[in-house]
Design a protein around this motif. Structure first.
Motif, PDB file in Angstrom:
ATOM      1  N   VAL A  72       0.823  -1.430   0.132  1.00 24.87           N
ATOM      2  CA  VAL A  72      -0.177   0.506   0.169  1.00 24.87           C
ATOM      3  C   VAL A  72       0.915   1.036  -0.195  1.00 24.87           C
ATOM      4  N   ILE A  73       2.336   1.477   0.967  1.00 22.11           N
ATOM      5  CA  ILE A  73       2.732   2.460   1.055  1.00 22.11           C
ATOM      6  C   ILE A  73       3.333   2.514  -0.300  1.00 22.11           C
ATOM      7  N   LYS A  74       3.813   1.822  -1.114  1.00 20.08           N
ATOM      8  CA  LYS A  74       4.517   1.692  -2.210  1.00 20.08           C
ATOM      9  C   LYS A  74       3.806   1.623  -3.140  1.00 20.08           C
ATOM     10  N   LYS A  75       2.493   1.650  -3.374  1.00 22.52           N
ATOM     11  CA  LYS A  75       1.726   1.601  -4.789  1.00 22.52           C
ATOM     12  C   LYS A  75       0.614   3.099  -4.481  1.00 22.52           C
ATOM     13  N   GLY A  76      -0.027   2.901  -2.856  1.00 24.75           N
ATOM     14  CA  GLY A  76      -0.466   3.899  -2.698  1.00 24.75           C
ATOM     15  C   GLY A  76      -1.733   3.215  -2.797  1.00 24.75           C
ATOM     16  N   PHE A  77      -3.173   4.362  -3.691  1.00 23.69           N
ATOM     17  CA  PHE A  77      -4.222   3.866  -3.554  1.00 23.69           C
ATOM     18  C   PHE A  77      -5.410   5.264  -3.976  1.00 23.69           C
ATOM     19  N   ILE A  78      -4.529   6.414  -3.488  1.00 22.50           N
ATOM     20  CA  ILE A  78      -5.711   7.402  -3.650  1.00 22.50           C
ATOM     21  C   ILE A  78      -6.098   7.428  -4.619  1.00 22.50           C
ATOM     22  N   HIS A  79      -5.572   7.661  -6.351  1.00 23.90           N
ATOM     23  CA  HIS A  79      -6.064   7.826  -7.512  1.00 23.90           C
ATOM     24  C   HIS A  79      -5.791   6.779  -8.270  1.00 23.90           C
ATOM     25  N   GLN A  80      -6.279   5.331  -7.974  1.00 26.19           N
ATOM     26  CA  GLN A  80      -6.096   4.168  -8.256  1.00 26.19           C
ATOM     27  C   GLN A  80      -7.953   3.937  -8.804  1.00 26.19           C
ATOM     28  N   PRO A  81      -8.163   3.337  -9.430  1.00 25.56           N
ATOM     29  CA  PRO A  81      -9.437   2.808  -9.393  1.00 25.56           C
ATOM     30  C   PRO A  81     -10.211   2.094  -8.132  1.00 25.56           C
ATOM     31  N   PHE A  82     -11.371   2.690  -8.272  1.00 24.95           N
ATOM     32  CA  PHE A  82     -12.209   1.474  -7.291  1.00 24.95           C
ATOM     33  C   PHE A  82     -12.166   0.517  -6.177  1.00 24.95           C
ATOM     34  N   TYR A  83     -11.942  -0.066  -7.346  1.00 22.31           N
ATOM     35  CA  TYR A  83     -11.816  -2.049  -6.745  1.00 22.31           C
ATOM     36  C   TYR A  83     -10.216  -1.844  -6.485  1.00 22.31           C
ATOM     37  N   VAL A  84      -9.837  -1.372  -6.675  1.00 24.00           N
ATOM     38  CA  VAL A  84      -7.942  -1.153  -5.781  1.00 24.00           C
ATOM     39  C   VAL A  84      -8.690  -0.214  -4.723  1.00 24.00           C
ATOM     40  N   VAL A  85      -9.109   0.719  -5.023  1.00 24.51           N
ATOM     41  CA  VAL A  85      -9.342   1.474  -3.579  1.00 24.51           C
ATOM     42  C   VAL A  85      -9.716   0.252  -2.588  1.00 24.51           C
ATOM     43  N   MET A  86     -11.040  -0.764  -2.909  1.00 21.14           N
ATOM     44  CA  MET A  86     -11.937  -1.524  -2.299  1.00 21.14           C
ATOM     45  C   MET A  86     -11.089  -2.613  -1.792  1.00 21.14           C
ATOM     46  N   GLN A  87      -9.841  -3.233  -2.199  1.00 23.48           N
ATOM     47  CA  GLN A  87      -8.915  -4.310  -1.958  1.00 23.48           C
ATOM     48  C   GLN A  87      -8.107  -3.555  -0.918  1.00 23.48           C
ATOM     49  N   VAL A  88      -7.893  -2.541  -1.005  1.00 21.09           N
ATOM     50  CA  VAL A  88      -6.789  -1.630   0.337  1.00 21.09           C
ATOM     51  C   VAL A  88      -7.658  -1.349   1.099  1.00 21.09           C
ATOM     52  N   LEU A  89      -8.310  -1.331   1.193  1.00 15.08           N
ATOM     53  CA  LEU A  89      -9.046  -0.796   3.097  1.00 15.08           C
ATOM     54  C   LEU A  89      -9.453  -1.791   3.129  1.00 15.08           C
ATOM     55  N   SER A  90     -10.444  -3.205   2.341  1.00 11.50           N
ATOM     56  CA  SER A  90     -11.019  -4.466   3.491  1.00 11.50           C
ATOM     57  C   SER A  90      -9.366  -5.212   3.468  1.00 11.50           C
ATOM     58  N   GLY A  91      -7.760  -5.034   3.076  1.00  4.33           N
ATOM     59  CA  GLY A  91      -6.707  -5.323   3.212  1.00  4.33           C
ATOM     60  C   GLY A  91      -6.615  -4.604   4.928  1.00  4.33           C
ATOM     61  N   LEU A  92      -7.252  -3.427   4.482  1.00  2.37           N
ATOM     62  CA  LEU A  92      -6.231  -2.792   6.286  1.00  2.37           C
ATOM     63  C   LEU A  92      -7.132  -2.986   6.986  1.00  2.37           C
ATOM     64  N   TYR A  93      -7.948  -3.651   6.812  1.00  2.00           N
ATOM     65  CA  TYR A  93      -9.274  -3.747   8.302  1.00  2.00           C
ATOM     66  C   TYR A  93      -8.277  -5.339   8.545  1.00  2.00           C
ATOM     67  N   LEU A  94      -9.298  -5.952   7.476  1.00  2.54           N
ATOM     68  CA  LEU A  94      -8.314  -7.619   7.425  1.00  2.54           C
ATOM     69  C   LEU A  94      -6.818  -7.446   8.420  1.00  2.54           C
ATOM     70  N   SER A  95      -5.977  -6.307   8.529  1.00  6.09           N
ATOM     71  CA  SER A  95      -4.489  -6.314   9.122  1.00  6.09           C
ATOM     72  C   SER A  95      -4.801  -6.446  10.503  1.00  6.09           C
ATOM     73  N   PHE A  96      -5.763  -5.255  10.919  1.00  5.13           N
ATOM     74  CA  PHE A  96      -6.286  -5.148  12.259  1.00  5.13           C
ATOM     75  C   PHE A  96      -6.580  -6.231  12.682  1.00  5.13           C
ATOM     76  N   PHE A  97      -7.465  -6.892  12.128  1.00  6.56           N
ATOM     77  CA  PHE A  97      -8.352  -7.936  12.874  1.00  6.56           C
ATOM     78  C   PHE A  97      -7.715  -9.067  12.889  1.00  6.56           C
ATOM     79  N   MET A  98      -6.498  -8.845  12.247  1.00 12.54           N
ATOM     80  CA  MET A  98      -5.672 -10.321  12.060  1.00 12.54           C
ATOM     81  C   MET A  98      -4.616 -10.532  13.386  1.00 12.54           C
ATOM     82  N   ILE A  99      -4.061  -8.860  13.718  1.00 12.61           N
ATOM     83  CA  ILE A  99      -3.030  -8.401  14.594  1.00 12.61           C
ATOM     84  C   ILE A  99      -4.223  -9.082  15.791  1.00 12.61           C
TER      85      ILE A  99
END
Length: 203
Positions: A72-99
């Motif tokens: 996420v840090i390397k690629k960013g997601f602010i100006h990415q397509p909607f499906y990439v934004v959803m992938q990133v946001l869901s992935g970030l929540y899953l990171s929090f949840f898994m920890i």
């Protein structure tokens, strides 16, 4: 040829997805009552609590969190397509949840010396004030899982199709992703009504 961080992230994601398939099916068994859920869980634990398997899963979880945040840090997601934004946001929540979730389960097993079975999860989803946090917390984790899978599926289909991409194919891939999200919504609802005491009293 070295394996890229992205490929390793996907590979470890497949390992975790295999476990999640069993885990989600186990939770769906709660529709038949806590006893059925616990009976299935005890059978599955022979697989994922076998120490080499458990060690592999924990390593994959750790790698998913670190590699996901790095991508996420390397690629960013602010100006990415909607499906990439959803992938990133869901992935970030899953990171929090898994920890949080893995730490809670490990503390339950080794520090608090309790059985982390159906009642370990369902208990906090049935009593105030814990349920105010844990019902949204569990619900969002399931929504994030299926959203992430749908986004990854869509991206993978785009990558495999090559260029130029026909609009008809793109719509087809979009409907496939929506189907995954719809199935996820149904599964999430069924699991949450079981955990939150809608079908039977949980004590």
């Amino acid at each position: 040829m070295s394996i890229s961080l992205k490929k390793l992230h996907r590979l470890t994601g497949l390992v975790i997805a295999s476990f999640l398939l069993l885990h989600v099916c186990n939770h769906l068994c709660a529709l038949g009552g806590p006893a059925l859920h616990i009976r299935v869980m005890n059978a599955l634990r022979h697989v994922y609590r076998f120490w080499p398997v458990e060690a592999l899963l924990l390593c994959c979880v750790a790698f998913q969190v670190v590699s996901g945040i790095s991508l996420v840090i390397k690629k960013g997601f602010i100006h990415q397509p909607f499906y990439v934004v959803m992938q990133v946001l869901s992935g970030l929540y899953l990171s929090f949840f898994m920890i949080y979730h893995v730490m809670a389960v490990l503390r339950g097993r080794f520090q608090w010396k309790v059985n982390t079975d159906f009642y370990f999860a369902a208990g906090v989803a049935n009593y105030y004030p814990q349920k105010l946090f844990f019902i949204p917390y569990y619900t969002l984790s399931l929504v994030a899982v299926f959203t992430h899978i749908a986004a990854v599926h869509y991206i993978k289909r785009l990558e495999q199709s090559g260029q130029p991409l026909l609009a008809q194919k793109q719509r087809q891939y979009g409907w496939e992703a929506m189907g995954i999200c719809l199935a996820g919504g149904i599964i999430t609802t069924l699991i949450m009504i079981s955990l939150s005491g809608v079908l039977y009293k949980i004590v």
